[in-house]
Design a protein around this motif. Sequence first.
Motif, PDB file in Angstrom:
ATOM      1  N   SER A   1     -12.605  -9.557  -1.325  1.00  0.00           N
ATOM      2  CA  SER A   1     -13.246  -8.904  -2.420  1.00  0.00           C
ATOM      3  C   SER A   1     -12.207  -8.189  -3.007  1.00  0.00           C
ATOM      4  CB  SER A   1     -14.262  -7.569  -1.556  1.00  0.00           C
ATOM      5  OG  SER A   1     -14.556  -6.820  -2.800  1.00  0.00           O
ATOM      6  N   PRO A   2     -12.323  -8.196  -4.517  1.00  0.00           N
ATOM      7  CA  PRO A   2     -11.383  -7.705  -5.657  1.00  0.00           C
ATOM      8  C   PRO A   2     -11.367  -6.211  -5.316  1.00  0.00           C
ATOM      9  CG  PRO A   2     -12.773  -9.235  -6.444  1.00  0.00           C
ATOM     10  CD  PRO A   2     -13.193  -9.281  -5.346  1.00  0.00           C
ATOM     11  N   LEU A   3     -12.397  -5.528  -5.083  1.00  0.00           N
ATOM     12  CA  LEU A   3     -12.586  -4.029  -4.968  1.00  0.00           C
ATOM     13  C   LEU A   3     -11.709  -3.485  -3.700  1.00  0.00           C
ATOM     14  CD1 LEU A   3     -13.801  -1.650  -6.102  1.00  0.00           C
ATOM     15  CD2 LEU A   3     -15.668  -1.770  -4.425  1.00  0.00           C
ATOM     16  N   LEU A   4     -11.753  -4.562  -2.673  1.00  0.00           N
ATOM     17  CA  LEU A   4     -11.113  -4.221  -1.229  1.00  0.00           C
ATOM     18  C   LEU A   4      -9.429  -4.371  -1.501  1.00  0.00           C
ATOM     19  CD1 LEU A   4     -11.244  -3.642   1.664  1.00  0.00           C
ATOM     20  CD2 LEU A   4     -11.389  -6.093   2.055  1.00  0.00           C
ATOM     21  N   VAL A   5      -9.100  -5.543  -2.273  1.00  0.00           N
ATOM     22  CA  VAL A   5      -7.874  -5.807  -2.656  1.00  0.00           C
ATOM     23  C   VAL A   5      -7.154  -4.746  -3.396  1.00  0.00           C
ATOM     24  CG1 VAL A   5      -6.085  -7.430  -3.595  1.00  0.00           C
ATOM     25  CG2 VAL A   5      -8.034  -8.292  -2.160  1.00  0.00           C
TER      26      VAL A   5
ATOM     27  N   ALA B   1      -1.418   1.314  -0.533  1.00  0.00           N
ATOM     28  CA  ALA B   1      -0.165   0.924  -0.033  1.00  0.00           C
ATOM     29  C   ALA B   1       1.048   1.479  -1.169  1.00  0.00           C
ATOM     30  CB  ALA B   1      -0.016  -0.534  -0.013  1.00  0.00           C
ATOM     31  N   ALA B   2       0.486   1.487  -2.397  1.00  0.00           N
ATOM     32  CA  ALA B   2       1.539   1.883  -3.449  1.00  0.00           C
ATOM     33  C   ALA B   2       1.823   3.200  -3.212  1.00  0.00           C
ATOM     34  CB  ALA B   2       0.897   1.396  -4.776  1.00  0.00           C
ATOM     35  N   SER B   3       0.622   4.083  -3.061  1.00  0.00           N
ATOM     36  CA  SER B   3       1.002   5.704  -2.780  1.00  0.00           C
ATOM     37  C   SER B   3       1.532   5.904  -1.772  1.00  0.00           C
ATOM     38  CB  SER B   3      -0.525   5.991  -2.711  1.00  0.00           C
ATOM     39  OG  SER B   3      -0.402   7.484  -2.502  1.00  0.00           O
ATOM     40  N   ILE B   4       1.746   5.083  -0.871  1.00  0.00           N
ATOM     41  CA  ILE B   4       2.417   5.514   0.536  1.00  0.00           C
ATOM     42  C   ILE B   4       3.858   4.984   0.257  1.00  0.00           C
ATOM     43  CG2 ILE B   4       2.708   4.685   2.919  1.00  0.00           C
ATOM     44  CD1 ILE B   4      -0.301   4.469   3.168  1.00  0.00           C
ATOM     45  N   PHE B   5       4.093   3.767  -0.321  1.00  0.00           N
ATOM     46  CA  PHE B   5       5.469   3.526  -0.639  1.00  0.00           C
ATOM     47  C   PHE B   5       6.198   4.394  -1.667  1.00  0.00           C
ATOM     48  CE2 PHE B   5       8.433   1.025  -3.009  1.00  0.00           C
ATOM     49  CZ  PHE B   5       9.149   0.573  -1.972  1.00  0.00           C
ATOM     50  N   THR B   6       5.327   5.063  -2.473  1.00  0.00           N
ATOM     51  CA  THR B   6       5.769   5.949  -3.620  1.00  0.00           C
ATOM     52  C   THR B   6       6.492   7.242  -2.905  1.00  0.00           C
ATOM     53  OG1 THR B   6       4.463   5.087  -5.500  1.00  0.00           O
ATOM     54  CG2 THR B   6       5.702   7.121  -5.802  1.00  0.00           C
TER      55      THR B   6
END
Length: 140
Positions: free
Chosen positions: A43-47, A54-59
């Motif tokens: 699902s595009p919403l899930l992705v 993931a980007a927030s955690i990585f930042t």
Amino acid sequence: MGVTWLTYLVLANGKSSFHPFEYDGIKVQPRPQNKQKTSAAYSPLLVAGATTLAASIFTKSSGFLTTGMVAMFGLLAFSVALLFLARHIIRGLRTLRIQEKTMPTPYTFMKIDEIREARSRWWLSRLFKWAAAWRKSPGA
């Protein structure tokens, strides 16, 4: 930007293994391709949600400079991969442009009549026509 531009130049000037367009006089259409169905459809919403998380955690864990460099490299890889996947279309459009310069009339779409009929039915095209006519009217 330079890497992407250099990749485009190399791919556009390379020799094409096949021509991705069909001709009927001056009418052109893309050649139908056999698309392979992927077994995993996400699902595009899930992705989008997982990517944002993931980007927030990585930042938070690595800092803004490292995140910026990773994002820049990822976007560069995405651009180059997209150009590589579209290489046949890019080369085919270049060939069409060269052929069209030698012709007295330009190429058009093979299904142009269906496209024009669909445009006349769509409300968005009627809205744009109305807005263009309203802009040109002398009373406005």
